[in-house]
Design a protein around this motif. Structure first.
Motif, PDB file in Angstrom:
ATOM      1  N   VAL A 105       1.759  -1.063  -3.083  1.00 59.69           N
ATOM      2  CA  VAL A 105       2.407  -1.413  -3.925  1.00 59.69           C
ATOM      3  C   VAL A 105       3.527  -1.074  -4.761  1.00 59.69           C
ATOM      4  O   VAL A 105       4.571  -1.992  -4.962  1.00 59.69           O
ATOM      5  CB  VAL A 105       0.674  -1.501  -5.187  1.00 59.69           C
ATOM      6  CG1 VAL A 105       1.799  -1.227  -6.294  1.00 59.69           C
ATOM      7  CG2 VAL A 105       0.104  -2.167  -4.922  1.00 59.69           C
ATOM      8  N   GLU A 106       3.874  -0.189  -4.257  1.00 57.18           N
ATOM      9  CA  GLU A 106       5.260   0.655  -4.533  1.00 57.18           C
ATOM     10  C   GLU A 106       6.485  -0.312  -4.487  1.00 57.18           C
ATOM     11  O   GLU A 106       7.079  -0.489  -4.704  1.00 57.18           O
ATOM     12  CB  GLU A 106       5.149   2.370  -4.221  1.00 57.18           C
ATOM     13  CG  GLU A 106       6.829   3.055  -4.881  1.00 57.18           C
ATOM     14  CD  GLU A 106       6.402   4.543  -4.650  1.00 57.18           C
ATOM     15  OE1 GLU A 106       7.876   4.834  -4.907  1.00 57.18           O
ATOM     16  OE2 GLU A 106       5.463   5.026  -4.370  1.00 57.18           O
ATOM     17  N   GLU A 107       6.949  -0.367  -1.985  1.00 58.12           N
ATOM     18  CA  GLU A 107       7.277  -0.935  -1.815  1.00 58.12           C
ATOM     19  C   GLU A 107       7.682  -2.514  -2.567  1.00 58.12           C
ATOM     20  O   GLU A 107       8.602  -2.791  -1.645  1.00 58.12           O
ATOM     21  CB  GLU A 107       6.684  -0.074  -0.420  1.00 58.12           C
ATOM     22  CG  GLU A 107       7.709   1.410  -0.252  1.00 58.12           C
ATOM     23  CD  GLU A 107       7.213   1.232   1.031  1.00 58.12           C
ATOM     24  OE1 GLU A 107       7.973   0.522   2.341  1.00 58.12           O
ATOM     25  OE2 GLU A 107       6.327   2.147   1.695  1.00 58.12           O
ATOM     26  N   THR A 108       6.813  -2.761  -2.381  1.00 51.03           N
ATOM     27  CA  THR A 108       6.982  -4.189  -2.566  1.00 51.03           C
ATOM     28  C   THR A 108       7.058  -4.727  -3.894  1.00 51.03           C
ATOM     29  O   THR A 108       8.049  -5.278  -4.208  1.00 51.03           O
ATOM     30  CB  THR A 108       5.195  -5.004  -2.470  1.00 51.03           C
ATOM     31  OG1 THR A 108       4.491  -4.966  -1.242  1.00 51.03           O
ATOM     32  CG2 THR A 108       5.057  -6.336  -2.915  1.00 51.03           C
ATOM     33  N   GLU A 109       7.169  -3.703  -4.878  1.00 53.96           N
ATOM     34  CA  GLU A 109       7.631  -3.822  -6.321  1.00 53.96           C
ATOM     35  C   GLU A 109       8.779  -3.543  -6.583  1.00 53.96           C
ATOM     36  O   GLU A 109       9.742  -3.927  -6.911  1.00 53.96           O
ATOM     37  CB  GLU A 109       6.600  -3.019  -7.243  1.00 53.96           C
ATOM     38  CG  GLU A 109       5.098  -2.920  -7.801  1.00 53.96           C
ATOM     39  CD  GLU A 109       5.212  -4.226  -8.844  1.00 53.96           C
ATOM     40  OE1 GLU A 109       6.524  -5.040  -9.200  1.00 53.96           O
ATOM     41  OE2 GLU A 109       3.990  -4.664  -9.206  1.00 53.96           O
ATOM     42  N   ASP A 110       9.924  -2.866  -5.458  1.00 55.91           N
ATOM     43  CA  ASP A 110      11.018  -2.718  -5.104  1.00 55.91           C
ATOM     44  C   ASP A 110      11.255  -3.557  -4.934  1.00 55.91           C
ATOM     45  O   ASP A 110      12.489  -4.328  -4.896  1.00 55.91           O
ATOM     46  CB  ASP A 110      10.529  -0.926  -4.678  1.00 55.91           C
ATOM     47  CG  ASP A 110      10.294   0.685  -4.656  1.00 55.91           C
ATOM     48  OD1 ASP A 110      10.271   0.525  -6.439  1.00 55.91           O
ATOM     49  OD2 ASP A 110      10.272   1.243  -4.166  1.00 55.91           O
ATOM     50  N   GLU A 139     -14.831  -0.064  -7.397  1.00 52.43           N
ATOM     51  CA  GLU A 139     -13.962   0.627  -6.381  1.00 52.43           C
ATOM     52  C   GLU A 139     -12.773  -0.355  -5.616  1.00 52.43           C
ATOM     53  O   GLU A 139     -12.180   0.336  -5.053  1.00 52.43           O
ATOM     54  CB  GLU A 139     -15.294   1.172  -5.398  1.00 52.43           C
ATOM     55  CG  GLU A 139     -15.725  -0.617  -4.263  1.00 52.43           C
ATOM     56  CD  GLU A 139     -16.413  -1.311  -5.229  1.00 52.43           C
ATOM     57  OE1 GLU A 139     -16.688  -1.980  -4.941  1.00 52.43           O
ATOM     58  OE2 GLU A 139     -16.968  -0.906  -6.308  1.00 52.43           O
ATOM     59  N   LYS A 140     -12.680  -1.628  -6.197  1.00 57.72           N
ATOM     60  CA  LYS A 140     -12.354  -2.065  -5.303  1.00 57.72           C
ATOM     61  C   LYS A 140     -10.388  -2.306  -5.753  1.00 57.72           C
ATOM     62  O   LYS A 140     -10.129  -1.786  -6.579  1.00 57.72           O
ATOM     63  CB  LYS A 140     -12.157  -3.697  -5.524  1.00 57.72           C
ATOM     64  CG  LYS A 140     -13.666  -4.852  -4.826  1.00 57.72           C
ATOM     65  CD  LYS A 140     -13.346  -4.550  -3.581  1.00 57.72           C
ATOM     66  CE  LYS A 140     -14.522  -5.568  -2.793  1.00 57.72           C
ATOM     67  NZ  LYS A 140     -13.560  -6.035  -1.627  1.00 57.72           N
ATOM     68  N   LYS A 141      -9.983  -2.035  -4.857  1.00 56.90           N
ATOM     69  CA  LYS A 141      -7.920  -1.648  -4.752  1.00 56.90           C
ATOM     70  C   LYS A 141      -7.893  -3.234  -4.921  1.00 56.90           C
ATOM     71  O   LYS A 141      -7.043  -4.104  -4.642  1.00 56.90           O
ATOM     72  CB  LYS A 141      -8.045  -1.111  -3.439  1.00 56.90           C
ATOM     73  CG  LYS A 141      -8.218   0.501  -3.348  1.00 56.90           C
ATOM     74  CD  LYS A 141      -7.667   1.058  -2.860  1.00 56.90           C
ATOM     75  CE  LYS A 141      -8.107   2.974  -2.972  1.00 56.90           C
ATOM     76  NZ  LYS A 141      -7.155   4.072  -2.414  1.00 56.90           N
ATOM     77  N   VAL A 142      -7.204  -3.744  -6.382  1.00 55.89           N
ATOM     78  CA  VAL A 142      -6.748  -5.209  -6.341  1.00 55.89           C
ATOM     79  C   VAL A 142      -5.622  -4.711  -6.833  1.00 55.89           C
ATOM     80  O   VAL A 142      -5.563  -3.594  -8.130  1.00 55.89           O
ATOM     81  CB  VAL A 142      -7.083  -5.907  -6.908  1.00 55.89           C
ATOM     82  CG1 VAL A 142      -6.700  -7.236  -7.300  1.00 55.89           C
ATOM     83  CG2 VAL A 142      -8.565  -6.145  -7.005  1.00 55.89           C
ATOM     84  N   HIS A 143      -4.164  -5.478  -6.622  1.00 59.83           N
ATOM     85  CA  HIS A 143      -2.919  -5.408  -7.311  1.00 59.83           C
ATOM     86  C   HIS A 143      -2.843  -6.801  -7.399  1.00 59.83           C
ATOM     87  O   HIS A 143      -2.156  -7.468  -6.468  1.00 59.83           O
ATOM     88  CB  HIS A 143      -1.902  -4.099  -6.407  1.00 59.83           C
ATOM     89  CG  HIS A 143      -0.619  -4.361  -7.592  1.00 59.83           C
ATOM     90  ND1 HIS A 143      -0.771  -3.346  -8.658  1.00 59.83           N
ATOM     91  CD2 HIS A 143       0.532  -4.775  -7.499  1.00 59.83           C
ATOM     92  CE1 HIS A 143       0.619  -3.201  -8.795  1.00 59.83           C
ATOM     93  NE2 HIS A 143       1.236  -4.280  -8.458  1.00 59.83           N
ATOM     94  N   ILE A 144      -2.080  -6.936  -9.008  1.00 61.39           N
ATOM     95  CA  ILE A 144      -0.887  -8.472  -8.791  1.00 61.39           C
ATOM     96  C   ILE A 144       0.179  -8.488  -9.015  1.00 61.39           C
ATOM     97  O   ILE A 144       0.332  -7.447 -10.265  1.00 61.39           O
ATOM     98  CB  ILE A 144      -1.781  -8.910 -10.578  1.00 61.39           C
ATOM     99  CG1 ILE A 144      -3.666  -9.089 -10.224  1.00 61.39           C
ATOM    100  CG2 ILE A 144      -1.787 -10.700 -10.598  1.00 61.39           C
ATOM    101  CD1 ILE A 144      -4.097  -9.591  -9.553  1.00 61.39           C
ATOM    102  N   PHE A 145       0.838  -8.794  -8.337  1.00 57.30           N
ATOM    103  CA  PHE A 145       2.394  -8.867  -8.067  1.00 57.30           C
ATOM    104  C   PHE A 145       3.507  -9.929  -9.382  1.00 57.30           C
ATOM    105  O   PHE A 145       2.873 -10.837  -8.555  1.00 57.30           O
ATOM    106  CB  PHE A 145       3.093  -9.346  -7.022  1.00 57.30           C
ATOM    107  CG  PHE A 145       2.666  -8.330  -5.839  1.00 57.30           C
ATOM    108  CD1 PHE A 145       3.319  -7.104  -6.863  1.00 57.30           C
ATOM    109  CD2 PHE A 145       1.809  -8.060  -4.924  1.00 57.30           C
ATOM    110  CE1 PHE A 145       3.195  -5.451  -5.807  1.00 57.30           C
ATOM    111  CE2 PHE A 145       1.439  -6.600  -4.073  1.00 57.30           C
ATOM    112  CZ  PHE A 145       2.192  -5.839  -4.367  1.00 57.30           C
ATOM    113  N   ASN A 146       3.847  -9.764  -9.889  1.00 61.34           N
ATOM    114  CA  ASN A 146       4.682 -10.803 -11.339  1.00 61.34           C
ATOM    115  C   ASN A 146       6.080 -10.967 -10.604  1.00 61.34           C
ATOM    116  O   ASN A 146       6.466  -9.981 -10.306  1.00 61.34           O
ATOM    117  CB  ASN A 146       4.780 -10.267 -12.656  1.00 61.34           C
ATOM    118  CG  ASN A 146       5.966 -11.450 -13.162  1.00 61.34           C
ATOM    119  OD1 ASN A 146       5.982 -12.336 -12.916  1.00 61.34           O
ATOM    120  ND2 ASN A 146       5.957 -10.732 -14.080  1.00 61.34           N
ATOM    121  N   SER A 147       6.140 -12.317  -9.405  1.00 65.45           N
ATOM    122  CA  SER A 147       6.977 -12.422  -8.176  1.00 65.45           C
ATOM    123  C   SER A 147       7.964 -12.503  -9.417  1.00 65.45           C
ATOM    124  O   SER A 147       9.550 -12.208  -8.432  1.00 65.45           O
ATOM    125  CB  SER A 147       6.944 -13.253  -8.070  1.00 65.45           C
ATOM    126  OG  SER A 147       6.490 -14.658  -8.825  1.00 65.45           O
TER     127      SER A 147
END
Length: 279
Positions: free
Chosen positions: A145-150, A109-117
C-alpha cells in the motif's frame, strides 16, 4: 500470502491478466443513444465508435455499484487491492470504498485497500502492475500500500485527442475552448494534475505537432527514466502509438513501454485517434 487486484474497466488489461485469477476487471456501463453497453470483454471498439459518431447525444458512463465491488472483493485472498479511475472524474472510487465497507461489516479481518489512481486508462494499468510486482516480491500488505501510493504520487499522465467533444459535453472542457480548438484545428496537449483533474499544458495546430510537443513535455518531466515502465494507450491508432513509443524509447530509454488499445471508458473519452501516455 494470496492476493487479488480489482481494476475498474477504465484501466486496460494486459494480455496475460485476462487468464490470471489474481486480476478482475469490474465494468462500467456506457450509454450511447439510450443503448447500454457493458465495458467488459464483449466490448467492440469499432462498433462503439461508429455508434458515438452517429449519435447526436453525448455518450455517458456509469460507475460500478458498491454491490458489484463487494462481489469482486468477496474472495479467499488475504490481500485485496482495488484501482479506480480518478475520484475527481468519476464516482468509481467512492463506490469501491462503499463496497469495501460492506465487506468489512461481515469480515472485519479482511485487508482491503482502494487506490485512487488520480489518473485513468493505462495509468491504472501501470498501478496494478506495480501492485503485482510488489506482491510477487513478497512485500507485506502495508508495504504494498505504502509503495504503491508513493508510485501514484510520482505518476504523470499526458494526452492528445483528435476530438474534444466528449470531454466538452461531459463538462471536462469549456465550450469555448473546444469550439476554438475545433475551428482552428488546434490540438491541446493535456495532462492530469496532482489531484487527478485535467489541465492544458500546451497546444499546437495539427495532431503531429501536438504529439511532438507532448513528447517534449514527457521528456522534461520524467526523471530516472531507465528504471521506469511507461504506458501508452491509443484509441484505434496503433501506428500513431508506435511512433510515440519509438520517440520515447529513443529519448528516455525506459525499462519497458506497454502499448494497449483503449477499452470502453477510455475509448469514450479519448475518441477515435486519441493518445494517452503515462510515466
Amino acid at each position: 500470502m494470496s492476493y487479488k487486484i480489482v481494476i475498474d474497466s477504465c484501466g486496460e488489461l494486459i494480455e496475460e491478466w485476462k487468464q490470471d485469477a489474481h486480476i478482475e476487471s469490474v465494468p462500467l456501463i456506457l450509454t450511447v443513444g439510450g443503448e447500454s453497453i457493458i465495458d467488459d470483454r464483449t466490448f467492440d471498439q469499432k462498433d462503439f465508435l461508429k455508434k458515438v459518431a452517429e449519435c447526436p447525444e453525448c455518450p455517458k458512463s456509469a460507475c460500478p455499484s458498491p454491490e458489484r465491488y463487494l462481489r469482486a472483493f468477496s474472495c479467499d485472498a488475504d490481500h485485496i487491492y482495488c484501482v479506480t479511475l480518478s475520484a475527481e472524474l468519476s464516482g468509481s472510487y467512492n463506490s469501491a470504498v462503499l463496497g469495501k465497507n460492506l465487506l468489512l461489516e461481515d469480515h472485519p479481518e479482511k485487508k482491503v485497500h482502494i487506490f485512487n489512481s488520480r489518473s485513468a486508462s493505462v495509468g491504472e494499468t501501470l498501478i496494478a502492475m506495480k501492485i503485482q510486482e510488489l506482491e510477487e516480491a513478497g512485500k507485506s500488505f502495508e508495504e504494498v500500500v505504502e509503495e504503491t501510493e508513493d508510485y501514484i504520487t510520482s505518476q504523470n499522465t499526458f494526452f492528445v485527442l483528435e476530438n474534444l467533444e466528449t470531454l466538452r459535453k461531459n463538462g471536462r472542457l469549456s465550450k469555448v475552448k473546444a469550439l476554438v480548438a475545433s475551428a482552428l484545428k488546434i490540438k491541446p496537449v493535456m495532462a492530469s494534475t496532482d489531484e487527478g483533474t485535467i489541465c492544458q499544458l500546451d497546444q499546437a495546430r495539427g495532431m503531429n505537432k501536438a504529439l511532438v510537443k507532448m513528447v517534449e513535455h514527457i521528456v522534461e518531466k520524467t526523471a530516472d527514466s531507465k528504471d521506469k515502465i511507461l504506458g501508452i494507450a491509443h484509441c484505434n491508432c496503433a501506428s500513431r502509438a508506435h511512433l510515440i513509443k519509438e520517440a520515447l524509447q529513443e529519448r528516455l530509454g525506459p525499462k519497458k513501454i506497454v502499448v494497449l488499445d483503449t477499452a470502453g471508458v477510455s475509448s469514450m473519452y479519448a475518441n477515435d485517434g486519441g493518445i494517452i501516455v503515462v510515466v
